[in-house]
Scaffold this motif. Sequence first.
Motif, PDB file in Angstrom:
ATOM      1  N   THR A  99     -31.064  41.367  -6.111  1.00  0.00           N
ATOM      2  CA  THR A  99     -32.249  40.574  -6.421  1.00  0.00           C
ATOM      3  C   THR A  99     -31.881  39.106  -6.314  1.00  0.00           C
ATOM      4  O   THR A  99     -30.960  38.635  -6.979  1.00  0.00           O
ATOM      5  CB  THR A  99     -32.769  40.884  -7.840  1.00  0.00           C
ATOM      6  N   LEU A 100     -32.597  38.404  -5.452  1.00  0.00           N
ATOM      7  CA  LEU A 100     -32.421  36.969  -5.284  1.00  0.00           C
ATOM      8  C   LEU A 100     -33.628  36.290  -5.900  1.00  0.00           C
ATOM      9  O   LEU A 100     -34.750  36.740  -5.696  1.00  0.00           O
ATOM     10  CB  LEU A 100     -32.329  36.600  -3.802  1.00  0.00           C
ATOM     11  N   GLY A 101     -33.415  35.233  -6.640  1.00  0.00           N
ATOM     12  CA  GLY A 101     -34.552  34.572  -7.270  1.00  0.00           C
ATOM     13  C   GLY A 101     -34.256  33.143  -7.650  1.00  0.00           C
ATOM     14  O   GLY A 101     -33.126  32.668  -7.556  1.00  0.00           O
ATOM     15  N   VAL A 102     -35.309  32.463  -8.074  1.00  0.00           N
ATOM     16  CA  VAL A 102     -35.182  31.101  -8.577  1.00  0.00           C
ATOM     17  C   VAL A 102     -35.774  31.101  -9.983  1.00  0.00           C
ATOM     18  O   VAL A 102     -36.945  31.432 -10.175  1.00  0.00           O
ATOM     19  CB  VAL A 102     -35.922  30.092  -7.685  1.00  0.00           C
ATOM     20  N   VAL A 103     -34.943  30.761 -10.968  1.00  0.00           N
ATOM     21  CA  VAL A 103     -35.372  30.731 -12.362  1.00  0.00           C
ATOM     22  C   VAL A 103     -35.028  29.351 -12.924  1.00  0.00           C
ATOM     23  O   VAL A 103     -33.859  28.964 -12.951  1.00  0.00           O
ATOM     24  CB  VAL A 103     -34.673  31.832 -13.193  1.00  0.00           C
ATOM     25  N   ARG A 104     -36.040  28.628 -13.329  1.00  0.00           N
ATOM     26  CA  ARG A 104     -35.861  27.277 -13.904  1.00  0.00           C
ATOM     27  C   ARG A 104     -35.008  26.380 -12.998  1.00  0.00           C
ATOM     28  O   ARG A 104     -34.117  25.673 -13.458  1.00  0.00           O
ATOM     29  CB  ARG A 104     -35.248  27.365 -15.291  1.00  0.00           C
ATOM     30  N   GLY A 105     -35.272  26.455 -11.714  1.00  0.00           N
ATOM     31  CA  GLY A 105     -34.568  25.605 -10.760  1.00  0.00           C
ATOM     32  C   GLY A 105     -33.188  26.091 -10.353  1.00  0.00           C
ATOM     33  O   GLY A 105     -32.544  25.488  -9.515  1.00  0.00           O
TER      34      GLY A 105
END
Length: 185
Positions: A42-48
Amino acid sequence: MQFSIRGQQIEVTDALRDYVDKKLSRLEKYFEAPPTSEGYVTLGVVRGLHTVEVTIPLAGVTLRAEDRSDDMYASIDAVVDKLERQIRKHKTKLNRKFRQEGSLKTLFVEGSASAVAVEDQEHDYDDLEVVRNKRFTLKPMDVEEAILQMNMIGHSFFVFSNIETSEVSVVYKRDDGKYGLIEQN
């Protein structure tokens, strides 16, 4: 080794997909035969921050690592390094215990029994606040192996079938850094 790659709040480009496949292929050298189960990325962006989570379910072992940084490619590299260290560390520990049963690689080859097979079912219990129900297939093991499995998946407790008592038991990590064991009476 096959991986299901998905993005959360990020588009998974072909370049990212190729980079993940290339980096995770480094782990194949640790297995006698490629795992037949599919791994999850899982690739993601969380809070920058760019977040990468990788889970590789194997027989008796679930490898899992996570990293967050300002750069997606750096996060991917860090996760692969963590998985590599995790595999080496636990293969060494398990080999000390099971030296007579085969080579290092034998312990990580896909087999018929699994320590944890998770089936998630979402439920809505308003009064009791239960938000998830998990079902596990328990592999018979001793307390020491259960502690190794718990540490490998990064949890603070682990449910297992105690090979000595044939009962369901739970090991957990205490606040003082030591371990506890819960058994049936």
